[in-house]
Design an enzyme around this catalytic site. Structure first.
Site, mmCIF file in Angstrom:
data_model
loop_
_atom_site.group_PDB
_atom_site.id
_atom_site.type_symbol
_atom_site.label_atom_id
_atom_site.label_comp_id
_atom_site.label_asym_id
_atom_site.label_seq_id
_atom_site.Cartn_x
_atom_site.Cartn_y
_atom_site.Cartn_z
ATOM 1 N N ASP A 276 0.488 -6.280 4.782
ATOM 2 C CA ASP A 276 0.510 -5.430 5.668
ATOM 3 C C ASP A 276 0.160 -4.672 4.718
ATOM 4 O OD1 ASP A 276 3.042 -5.312 5.208
ATOM 5 O OD2 ASP A 276 3.175 -5.296 7.721
ATOM 6 N N SER A 277 0.134 -4.086 4.319
ATOM 7 C CA SER A 277 -0.290 -2.489 3.013
ATOM 8 C C SER A 277 -1.274 -2.680 3.558
ATOM 9 C CB SER A 277 0.394 -2.728 1.402
ATOM 10 O OG SER A 277 -0.273 -4.053 0.779
ATOM 11 N N ASP B 101 1.642 -11.791 5.577
ATOM 12 C CA ASP B 101 3.195 -10.422 5.640
ATOM 13 C C ASP B 101 2.805 -10.794 7.568
ATOM 14 O OD1 ASP B 101 4.169 -9.329 4.092
ATOM 15 O OD2 ASP B 101 2.568 -7.210 4.269
ATOM 16 N N LYS C 191 5.339 -13.925 5.498
ATOM 17 C CA LYS C 191 6.347 -13.023 4.739
ATOM 18 C C LYS C 191 7.510 -12.268 6.129
ATOM 19 C CE LYS C 191 5.924 -9.669 2.155
ATOM 20 N NZ LYS C 191 5.798 -8.309 2.674
ATOM 21 N N GLU D 151 9.863 -8.889 7.299
ATOM 22 C CA GLU D 151 11.086 -7.587 7.101
ATOM 23 C C GLU D 151 11.733 -8.351 7.699
ATOM 24 O OE1 GLU D 151 8.791 -4.360 7.251
ATOM 25 O OE2 GLU D 151 7.116 -4.675 6.140
ATOM 26 N N GLU E 90 12.149 -4.987 -1.838
ATOM 27 C CA GLU E 90 11.449 -3.313 -2.645
ATOM 28 C C GLU E 90 13.014 -1.879 -2.311
ATOM 29 O OE1 GLU E 90 7.990 -2.957 0.372
ATOM 30 O OE2 GLU E 90 7.844 -1.446 -0.436
HETATM 31 O O1 KIV Z 1 2.638 -5.326 2.812
HETATM 32 C C1 KIV Z 1 2.553 -6.034 1.407
HETATM 33 O O2 KIV Z 1 1.944 -4.741 0.648
HETATM 34 C C2 KIV Z 1 4.504 -5.346 0.633
HETATM 35 C C3 KIV Z 1 4.527 -5.414 -1.059
HETATM 36 C C4 KIV Z 1 5.030 -4.279 -0.809
HETATM 37 C C5 KIV Z 1 5.241 -6.282 -1.153
HETATM 38 O O3 KIV Z 1 4.617 -6.425 1.474
#
Ligand code: KIV
Length: 261
Positions: A42-43, A81, A109, A111, A178
């Protein structure tokens, strides 16, 4: 690439690498470079959409990018994500994880720590593989009070290890950790059976992950834990292969990319 193969690599003390991708063309290059795990992070909120945080990213946007990345991948394991608030309850998590899996993800994934125990259990019971994400969790940036190193105090480090163990028992099969001290990255990799993928977590995790636009030197500001692999070559595929090689042989990350207490 399967989770069994990643587990076997951990068992043999072989490091593997991971990179984020958001589109077909880069996904194809990353796959061809032999990077074991591709994350649709989600970056993308930051590096593709130009936002300050990942909070505005929606499930539809994640599904769109997941489908594009999927078309570029032959071998790598594809993780997506779950975006902000898409897994606030186990029911939300199941509905939204299904959208990402149907778009092509092989794992999702999430968080967070202890509060996700039931969600991880319910997802994995239903055949949805889960990667946990602890340490600096960018979706909680306003609660944490900024993008800063986590797990520095002994109590916080112990809580991170306890949360990781709880999520592993609940069914999580990978962990992203992280921005924590290198010592905590090392403890997590040795205490957990599942492979631990570090970003700013020192050299002793089982694997490393970087944001694609950071490691290609495109991001306006290179985070301290990252490295511009395009600096020594004018070929993107060579930069990707060099990253994989340096993770495999332990040259990356060096002390200059790690945090210490
Ligand atoms: O969203 C992302 O790119 C991430 C990485 C920084 C692990 O979660």
């Amino acid at each position: 690439m399967t989770i069994d193969q990643l587990n076997a690599m951990k068992g043999r003390d072989e490091k593997f690498s991971s990179i984020t991708a958001y589109d077909f063309s880069f996904a194809k290059l990353i796959d061809e470079a032999g990077i074991e795990v591709v994350l649709v992070g989600d970056s993308l909120g930051n590096v593709v959409q130009g936002r300050d945080t990942t909070i505005p990213v929606s499930i539809d946007e994640m599904a769109y990018h997941t489908a594009a990345v999927k078309r570029g991948i032959v071998d790598s394991l594809l993780i997506s994500d779950m975006p902000f608030m898409s897994y606030a309850t186990p029911t939300d998590a199941m509905r939204n994880a299904a959208i990402l899996m149907q778009a092509g993800a092989q794992m999702v994934k999430l968080e967070g720590g202890e509060w996700l125990e039931e969600t991880v259990y319910q997802l994995t019971e239903r055949g949805l593989p889960v990667c946990a994400h602890l340490g600096l969790t960018p979706q909680s940036v306003h609660k944490i009070g900024g993008f800063k190193i986590q797990g520095r105090e002994p109590q916080a480090a112990a809580k991170t290890v306890a949360d990781a163990q709880l999520l592993e028992q609940a069914g999580a099969q990978l962990l992203v950790i992280e921005c924590v001290p290198a010592s905590l990255g090392k403890i997590l990799a040795s205490e957990l059976n599942m492979p631990v993928i570090g970003i700013g977590a020192g050299p002793d995790t089982d694997a490393q992950i970087l944001v694609l636009y950071d490691m290609l030197g495109i991001s306006p500001k290179l985070p301290r834990f990252s490295k511009d692999f395009l600096q020594d070559t004018d070929s993107v595929i060579t930069a990707l292969k060099n990253y994989a090689k340096q993770v495999r042989n332990g040259a990356f990350p060096g002390p200059e990319h790690s945090f210490f207490e």
